[in-house]
Design an enzyme around this catalytic site. Structure first.
Site, PDB file in Angstrom:
ATOM      1  N   LYS A 109     -19.676 -20.698 -11.555  1.00  5.65           N
ATOM      2  CA  LYS A 109     -18.816 -20.554 -12.744  1.00  5.65           C
ATOM      3  C   LYS A 109     -17.435 -20.058 -12.313  1.00  5.65           C
ATOM      4  O   LYS A 109     -16.414 -20.476 -12.851  1.00  5.65           O
ATOM      5  CB  LYS A 109     -19.431 -19.574 -13.748  1.00  5.65           C
ATOM      6  CG  LYS A 109     -20.730 -20.061 -14.380  1.00  5.65           C
ATOM      7  CD  LYS A 109     -20.496 -20.917 -15.610  1.00  5.65           C
ATOM      8  CE  LYS A 109     -21.824 -21.479 -16.120  1.00  5.65           C
ATOM      9  NZ  LYS A 109     -21.726 -22.293 -17.308  1.00  5.65           N
ATOM     10  N   TYR A 156       0.868  -1.179   0.000  1.00  5.06           N
ATOM     11  CA  TYR A 156       0.000   0.000   0.000  1.00  5.06           C
ATOM     12  C   TYR A 156       0.907   1.232   0.000  1.00  5.06           C
ATOM     13  O   TYR A 156       2.005   1.181  -0.546  1.00  5.06           O
ATOM     14  CB  TYR A 156      -0.916  -0.118   1.232  1.00  5.06           C
ATOM     15  CG  TYR A 156      -2.057   0.844   1.252  1.00  5.06           C
ATOM     16  CD1 TYR A 156      -2.823   1.084   0.114  1.00  5.06           C
ATOM     17  CD2 TYR A 156      -2.388   1.513   2.420  1.00  5.06           C
ATOM     18  CE1 TYR A 156      -3.874   1.977   0.137  1.00  5.06           C
ATOM     19  CE2 TYR A 156      -3.445   2.400   2.460  1.00  5.06           C
ATOM     20  CZ  TYR A 156      -4.182   2.638   1.315  1.00  5.06           C
ATOM     21  OH  TYR A 156      -5.210   3.527   1.353  1.00  5.06           O
TER      22      TYR A 156
HETATM   23  C1  LIG Z   1     -24.373 -24.666 -18.500  1.00  4.28           C
HETATM   24  C2  LIG Z   1     -24.946 -23.338 -18.621  1.00  4.28           C
HETATM   25  O1  LIG Z   1     -24.223 -22.379 -18.757  1.00  4.28           O
HETATM   26  C3  LIG Z   1     -26.370 -23.196 -18.591  1.00  4.28           C
HETATM   27  O2  LIG Z   1     -27.087 -24.180 -18.520  1.00  4.28           O
HETATM   28  O3  LIG Z   1     -26.812 -22.039 -18.633  1.00  4.28           O
HETATM   29 MG   LIG Z   2     -25.273 -20.527 -18.579  1.00  4.90          MG
END
Ligand SMILES: CC(=O)C(=O)O
Ligand SMILES: [Mg+2]
Ligand SMILES: NC(=O)C1=CN([C@@H]2O[C@H](COP(=O)(O)OP(=O)(O)OC[C@H]3O[C@@H](n4cnc5c(N)ncnc54)[C@H](OP(=O)(O)O)[C@@H]3O)[C@@H](O)[C@H]2O)C=CC1
Length: 751
Positions: A96, A41
């Site tokens: 994800k 920092y």
């Molecule tokens: C796998 C995916 O991205 C969905 O089913 O929307």
């Molecule tokens: Mg998806």
């Protein structure tokens, strides 16, 4: 592949524990001292700021930009669940993000934008550009997603990639290349019906047409049926581009005689009659999530000749964009790409299709507990295939370099592949491997302590994960009550509860026990008490009589005491060569420590036996054993009487001529650190040790507990090795997950 039953409560518990959500952020630099603070920092941070202001490309060197991807959604098409809104889409986006990390070591953060207005969405994302190396758009409904992606691509200088469009299209294309190869058909000739004219559907059909599928052979459907030329209802310009010149009006009509069905629509959209009407050797990709358009069971019931894929993990042939986005971004980030272009996507699809046709190495087979070979049930690599990380990103990076998308080309591709391999965490594949083997074994597992809620949760999990049958020892009413209290009331009907007081096998068990103990001071009365009232002994007797295939106990009592009780039934002691081996998993490394359970103060002969037992366990886990006999001295210095036996143990193994590497005595740093090993050029280990044989049980316990408490290492064990039957003894501080791990080890007979 055994189908797993996942309950709503399990799914919620998974997201709630150990902390809400699925990931956290940790610092990669020390943040301890005043100096650290000054560097990280103010004032130190000013220096990279100034450098980047002058040379923007240095952001890839001095910040995490180059390995950071945003997963951005507004929640308008959450999987196939519809418009759930931004907040409710967060579990998918966090998911994800962890897939990015797990499969390709890409750091990722989810961002949920509370707007359905494309312009507001575009403005928000555009302003985030400096932070990220790439933008992964997710679960935004069509047609807004097309406008959003197109405009962001135009204004941003990093890859912008709508996963549901292109990720899905790439995987679908890879799967279709192989499915058509197997059914002996050509993409130019096949009649394709695609259901779902949204983000995924439009992109899939576009990519397949660019790969040779004929416009006139493709029929696209949506909720209103066939998209035909001249249709006005529910149309948009993206659908119009795929409108067919046809008199067909319904999905039902379109399916008759079709070679390929691609579903990116909704659960149950396809009937068995439709599938029955398809051409010979039909290809059916029912990709809607979480539930497909038709299940593989339903499709195969009417068409045994069909090649069927879904988007789910619990059926063969998972056609899901998880096989694409982690590796596409890995390759793109590693060349500091400006975009992910069509050539990069096609390179990804082709590399995936090629990989599935290659011989599957043992490590993959081990992770899945079955030999996979290219064919109708294996048309696409499995998500846990460790080859993906070093096969797909190089193909993507190469295509990026050839097409000018790369800002910083990779000079040495071989070195790049080696660096990709080192991103893999070997401990994950070990855990997956033993789980898969347990699932294959389908062992009847005896859980001795049916009065403990943790044990009950582990037993339920064991059975519901498809690992085998759980036999719980306890009183029916007590087990029922405790399951209900744990919110698992319906599991009462699933588990087999064995009550010692009610079993008609007790006489047989008592006779067996009396024969073993009659000359050890036990009379008939003692025997009855042990067999009928002690659940550890009773459970061991069940196992000894083949009324179960493995035993897990010890979660409620001290291990030493439980081992004593088990020894009434089995010879699980030092004298008979038993040993306890504990696996420590930490920062991608796995190290086994022995003996953590049986020998109190082993001599050099015992130490050699312990090493051999630990080497056996290591091989069971898929590791090539490298044993170090550890002490506070290294190769005789400093001299000490206490270290003598550690010095002599390797000589015992030498005389025995064993088939694994061993060395010692040495300190732990010499055992584990290659740089420290270099000071002893004569030593024989070919790499850091993965088995530490320690001088005594107290040093074993201290090492394991220190690693657990201070470093947060994952501890599996002690694994009881060297006993005829598969028995695992837990510690009283074990969580239900630890107990489940022990059941898994017992099921695949590690030990
Ligand atoms: C796998 C995916 O991205 C969905 O089913 O929307
Ligand atoms: Mg998806
Ligand atoms: N396996 C995988 O990797 C992936 C799977 N998917 C799945 O694909 C599906 C669609 O996702 P996405 O394209 O992002 O969503 P969109 O909202 O963009 O598109 C959905 C499309 O499906 C159509 N549709 C919905 N229900 C039916 C039905 N019963 N019969 C025919 N058409 C129907 C809609 O028709 P209309 O236009 O008339 O409203 C629309 O065209 C989801 O189930 C999703 O989980 C998505 C991405 C990846």
């Amino acid at each position: 592949m055994a189908k797993q039953k996942l309950t709503r409560e399990e799914a919620l518990a998974f997201h709630l524990e150990p902390t809400p959500g699925k990931f956290e952020i940790t610092a990669t630099v020390p943040m301890t001292t005043q100096r650290d603070l000054s560097l990280a920092y103010s004032p130190g941070v000013a220096v990279p700021c100034e450098e980047i202001a002058e040379h923007p490309e240095l952001a890839y060197d001095y910040t995490n930009k180059g390995n950071l991807v945003a997963v951005i959604s507004n929640g308008t098409a959450v999987l196939g669940l519809g418009n759930l809104g931004a907040l409710a889409s967060k579990p998918v986006m966090e998911g994800k993000a962890v897939l990015f990390k797990r499969f390709a070591d890409v750091n990722s953060i989810d961002i949920e934008l509370d707007t359905e207005d494309p312009e507001a969405f575009i403005n928000a994302v555009k302003l985030m550009g400096p932070t990220f190396g790439g933008i992964n758009l997710e679960d935004i409904k069509a047609p807004e997603c097309f406008i959003i992606e197109q405009q962001l691509k135009e204004v941003m200088d990093i890859p912008v990639f709508h996963d549901d469009q292109h990720g899905t299209a790439v995987i679908c294309a890879a799967g279709l290349i192989n499915a058509l190869y197997l059914s002996g058909k050509k993409i130019e000739d096949v009649r394709i019906v695609l259901n779902g004219a949204g983000a995924a559907g439009i992109a899939c059909l576009e990519l397949l047409k660019s790969m040779g599928a004929k416009h006139d052979n493709c029929i696209m459907c949506d909720t209103k049926g066939v998209i035909y030329q001249g249709r006005t209802e529910g149309m948009n310009q993206w659908k119009s581009a795929h409108a067919a010149s046809t008199s067909l009006r319904s999905l039902d009509e379109a399916m008759a005689g079709a070679d390929v069905f691609l579903g990116v629509s909704a659960k149950g959209a396809v009937t068995q009659d439709m599938v029955a009407s398809m051409a010979d050797n039909p290809v059916i990709f029912a990709m809607a999530n979480p539930d497909p358009e038709i299940t593989p069971e339903e499709a195969h019931a009417v068409r045994p000749d069909a090649i069927v894929a879904t988007g789910r993990s619990d059926y063969p042939n998972q056609v899901n964009n998880v096989l694409g986005f982690p590796y596409l971004f890995r390759g793109a980030l590693d060349v500091h790409a400006r975009a992910i272009n069509d050539e990069m996507k096609i390179a990804c699809a082709e590399a995936l299709a090629r990989l599935a046709r290659e011989d599957v190495p043992d490590e993959v087979a081990m992770a899945y507990g079955q030999k996979l070979s290219f064919g109708r049930d294996y048309i696409i690599p499995t998500p846990f295939d460790p080859r993906l990380i070093y096969t797909i990103p190089p193909a993507v990076a190469r295509a990026g370099m050839q097409t000018g998308a790369a800002r910083r080309p990779i000079v040495d591709m071989d070195a790049y592949e080696v660096s990709l391999k080192s991103r893999m965490d070997p401990t994950a594949s070990i855990l997956r491997g033993i789980n898969a083997r347990a699932r294959n074994a389908q062992a009847r597992m005896i859980f001795a302590e049916g009065d403990d809620p943790r044990v009950l949760r582990a037993a339920v999990q064991y059975q519901r994960s498809g690992l085998g049958k759980a036999l719980v020892v306890g009183r029916d009413s007590d087990v029922k009550e405790k399951l209900e209290a744990a919110g698992l009331g319906d599991a009462v009907r699933e588990l087999e509860i064995v009550n010692a007081a009610k079993t008609d096998r007790l006489d047989e068990y008592k006779e067996f026990l009396y024969k073993r103990l009659q000359r050890k001071g036990f009379d008939r009365h003692d025997i009855h008490r042990l067999a009928a009232r002690d659940r550890h002994v009773f459970s061991a007797l069940m196992l000894a009589h083949g009324h179960g295939d493995g035993l897990v106990t010890g979660a409620t009592r001290k291990s030493a005491h439980v081992l004593e009780l088990i020894n009434h039934v089995f010879d699980a002691d030092a004298h008979h060569g038993a040993a306890g081996v504990t696996a420590l998993l930490h920062k991608g490394r796995i190290v086994l420590i022995a003996d953590t359970l049986v020998h109190e103060w082993p001599d050099e002969e015992d130490l050699a036996n312990i090493a051999t037992r630990a080497a056996g366990v290591a091989r069971h886990l898929g590791l090539e054993p490298r044993v170090a006999f550890v002490s506070f001295s290294t190769f005789g210095y400093p001299r000490s009487e206490r270290a003598e036996k550690m010095h002599r143990a390797p000589k015992v193994l030498e005389a025995r001529g064993v088939d694994f590497e061993f060395e010692g005595e040495m300190t732990v740093d010499v055992a584990l650190n290659p740089a420290a090993q270099e000071n002893y050029p004569f030593q024989r280990l070919t790499g850091p040790a993965n088995i530490l044989v320690v001088p005594a049980r107290h040093s074993a316990s201290i090492s394991v507990k220190l690693m657990q408490e201070m470093a947060g290492a994952t501890v599996i064990g002690p694994i009881l090795s060297g006993v005829d039957q598969s028995i695992q003894i837990c510690s009283s501080n074990f969580t239900s997950n630890d107990i489940l791990n022990m059941a898994v080890l017992a099921a695949c007979k590690v030990g």
